[in-house]
Design a protein around this motif. Sequence first.
Motif: not given
Length: 313
Positions: A82-92, A149-155, A298-308
């Motif tokens: 989360x902190x080192x993979x998902x966060x950049x997609x979600x925090x400007x 977080x992990x539970x947020x992004x995977x959730x 970071x590359x994998x989660x950015x598009x996935x999370x923006x959509x989700x």
Amino acid sequence: AALTAVTARADTYPQRPITMVVPFAAGGPTDIVARIVAEPMSKALGQQVVIENVTGAGGTTGITRASQAAPDGYTIMMGHMGTHGAAPALFKGLKYDPATSFDPIGMAAGTPIVIVAKKAMAAPDLKSFVEAVKTGGASINQAHAGVGSVSHSTGVLFDSLIGAKPTLVVYRGTGPALNDLMAGQVDFMTDQIVNVATQITGGTIKAYAVATPERNPSLPDVPTTKEAGLPGYEVSAWNAVFAPKGLPEDVRKKLVAALDAALKDPNAKKRILELGGTVPKDGEAGPAALQKLVESEVARWTPVLRNAVDANP
Ligand code: MLT
């Protein structure tokens, strides 16, 4: 003179306890992994590695603070997917860059995701659970540990995959979220296995599926998402040790060696495996593999999370 100074430092680090920042509540998955590796790391370093829980904003509060500490080896941190993979997609306005603000030390544990629910959830299997979450809409409460977080992004990935819009309930970590799940105050979450394996085995919560291609040896009765009819949901997290960027090379080497020793400690290894986690295989351990992992996550989660997240803001 400069050479002498460097040699002296190499011989003396560490001279006092080292703080390992855990960016989530005590008792949760990151804290569990941190405490398991901190003990043998302390032995290897000859100084105590002390856990400090600095919570908030999906782990980014603690990681931001730790990233701004002096790069002297006395502040390190347990980051994760989360902190080192998902966060950049979600925090400007994220104040750190997972790929450039740190000296990676190494992966500590892989933590597969499990879909867990309160014991009173009536659905007998994943398919009927998915139906219940879809038809329940906002009356279903889904716990998570903060945006990013992990539970947020995977959730939110789970919600977008099944087309559901539950009410999201935020915690300072899935440790406290698990307490509320056990008490039946929230309905479900997607959490890292090391936090929930014991409660699943003990029957205080329900597990619908592990989101890995194979069943987990610690939960042999829990089907995979593929077996349970949701093959599109395969996701695993990881926890890893980072230091603020700019460690002296000798200090960096000592930390890398201490983590390596910790992961070879039979007791630490056993505890991670018992909880359903994985220890890094050859090629996954160490700083270079972690740097690569961070960049690819970071590359994998950015598009996935923006959509989700657009699907369930
Ligand atoms: C925790 O330690 O609470 C977790 O790692 C939170 C999460 O990212 O879901």
